[in-house]
Design an enzyme around this catalytic site. Structure first.
Site, PDB file in Angstrom:
ATOM      1  NE  ARG A  51      -1.774  -2.253   2.771  1.00  0.00           N
ATOM      2  CZ  ARG A  51      -1.925  -3.536   2.448  1.00  0.00           C
ATOM      3  NH1 ARG A  51      -2.982  -3.923   1.818  1.00  0.00           N
ATOM      4  NH2 ARG A  51      -1.013  -4.429   2.783  1.00  0.00           N
ATOM      5  CB  THR A  52       3.444   2.587   2.241  1.00  0.00           C
ATOM      6  OG1 THR A  52       2.698   2.182   3.386  1.00  0.00           O
ATOM      7  CG2 THR A  52       4.062   3.943   2.506  1.00  0.00           C
ATOM      8  CE  LYS A  80      26.592  -3.095  -7.144  1.00  0.00           C
ATOM      9  NZ  LYS A  80      26.849  -2.125  -8.235  1.00  0.00           N
ATOM     10  NE  ARG A 101       7.348   0.831   4.698  1.00  0.00           N
ATOM     11  CZ  ARG A 101       6.122   0.307   4.676  1.00  0.00           C
ATOM     12  NH1 ARG A 101       5.939  -0.944   4.329  1.00  0.00           N
ATOM     13  NH2 ARG A 101       5.074   1.036   5.015  1.00  0.00           N
ATOM     14  CG  HIS A 129       3.871   4.103   8.577  1.00  0.00           C
ATOM     15  ND1 HIS A 129       3.869   4.947   7.483  1.00  0.00           N
ATOM     16  CD2 HIS A 129       3.537   2.871   8.095  1.00  0.00           C
ATOM     17  CE1 HIS A 129       3.542   4.252   6.402  1.00  0.00           C
ATOM     18  NE2 HIS A 129       3.339   2.999   6.744  1.00  0.00           N
TER      19      HIS A 129
HETATM   20  C1  NCD Z   1       2.028  -0.937   8.198  1.00  0.00           C
HETATM   21  C2  NCD Z   1       3.528  -0.736   8.306  1.00  0.00           C
HETATM   22  O1  NCD Z   1       4.251  -0.912   7.316  1.00  0.00           O
HETATM   23  O2  NCD Z   1       3.936  -0.334   9.376  1.00  0.00           O
HETATM   24  N1  NCD Z   1       1.621  -1.117   6.878  1.00  0.00           N
HETATM   25  C3  NCD Z   1       1.301  -0.022   6.138  1.00  0.00           C
HETATM   26  O3  NCD Z   1       2.148   0.756   5.774  1.00  0.00           O
HETATM   27  N2  NCD Z   1       0.011   0.205   5.870  1.00  0.00           N
HETATM   28  C4  NCD Z   1       1.504  -1.960   9.139  1.00  0.00           C
HETATM   29  C5  NCD Z   1       2.122  -3.315   9.144  1.00  0.00           C
HETATM   30  O4  NCD Z   1       3.016  -3.619   8.358  1.00  0.00           O
HETATM   31  O5  NCD Z   1       1.679  -4.098   9.975  1.00  0.00           O
END
Ligand code: NCD
Length: 305
Positions: A51-52, A80, A101, A129
């Site tokens: 999703r993100t 690397k 991320r 997040h």
């Molecule tokens: C979450 C995350 O990555 O922290 N997912 C997301 O971005 N919607 C929640 C999760 O991974 O449990």
């Protein structure tokens, strides 16, 4: 430089502005269709995501911009041995904004020092997040019409669940909010959030292991996945993973206007039978995330529409 590393970098007024922009995008998407023309977003994902990453990419496309990036550390020069600082300094030569991320807490903050372009934290380890929180806030606003006076149940892995940490911070700024934190003993919310955020603001809260007891009090139930990747041993994960499984029966004593949220992915925490309940909002969060990321990109790139 504009960055979004921690949700608290945004004032309540700025959150309101992002929500207003997102609602305007929903009402009139064509108005925004070319607003980021010739701008590029880089998505640097050193950890898995559906999703993100895809919502950031969809957001940039819907603004008329373009995207580049990688979706796994092993497909970048990180494999690397390149440092985060060097990787983002490189990417900053190609892109106008970076969404990153990383499994290490603080990595996106480090990235801000060399990127030369705005950096957005798309999840750093078990820490924060902020853009999931933007998705959550728009969902709460569209369902409840307000943020104040709500009792929010947070259930599951409150220790490693980074979306929970950012949501607690964001909601702590509204009047009359209460938290009910439902988790196994081992997965309680980190103490720094209790001392530095909840207690400091005098917010009423309880910690419990019982979802059943908490259920009738809640206006929001925010379920979370047990974060397998952050555990030190598999046996602990296996013991704790099914601590809470939401089923239609468990929702019987809940308020009729409860909203059930989950950042997704779900593993076993919400039975698919709950999806048909009108109180289930987790797929609304998915869509709202795209609109809020569009609003955020416009803000960070200082685009006026
Ligand atoms: C979450 C995350 O990555 O922290 N997912 C997301 O971005 N919607 C929640 C999760 O991974 O449990």
């Amino acid at each position: 430089m504009n960055n979004l590393i921690d949700i608290m970098q945004l004032s309540v007024e700025e959150i309101d502005e992002l929500i207003a922009t997102a609602l305007d995008i929903i009402a009139d998407p064509d108005k925004y269709a070319e607003s980021c023309k010739r701008k590029k977003l880089a998505t640097l994902f050193f950890e898995p995501s559906t999703r993100t990453r895809l919502s950031f990419e969809a957001a940039m496309y819907e603004l008329g911009g373009q995207v580049l990036g990688f979706s796994a550390a092993n497909s970048s020069s990180a494999a690397k041995g390149e440092s985060v600082a060097d990787t983002v300094r490189t990417v900053g030569c190609y892109a106008d904004v970076i969404a990153m991320r990383h499994p290490k807490e603080g990595a996106p903050l480090v990235a801000t020092r060399t990127a030369g372009v705005p950096v957005i934290n798309a999840g750093d380890g078990g820490h924060n997040h902020p853009t999931q929180t933007l998705a959550d806030l728009l969902t709460i606003y569209r369902k409840k019409g307000k943020f104040s006076g709500l009792t929010i149940g947070l259930c599951g892995d409150l220790k490693f669940g980074r979306t929970v940490h950012s949501l607690i911070c964001a909601m702590s700024r509204y009047e009359g909010v209460k938290f009910v934190m439902i988790s196994p003993e081992e997965l309680r919310v980190p103490r720094y959030l209790i001392t530095d955020v909840i207690d400091r603001k005098g917010i009423p809260y309880e910690e419990t292991t019982s979802l059943e007891e908490a259920m009738p009090k809640l206006d929001i139930l925010y379920m979370t996945r047990v974060q397998r990747e952050r555990f030190f041993n598999e046996a602990d994960y296996l013991r704790l993973k099914d601590s809470y499984v939401l089923t239609p029966e468990k929702l019987v004593p809940a308020k009729s206007d409860l909203i059930v949220m989950h950042p997704l992915p779900r593993v076993n925490e919400i039975s698919v039978a709950v999806d048909a309940d009108p109180r289930a909002c987790y797929f609304d969060q998915v869509l709202n995330g795209k609109y809020m990321r569009m609003a955020l990109i416009l803000k960070l790139l200082e685009v006026k529409v």
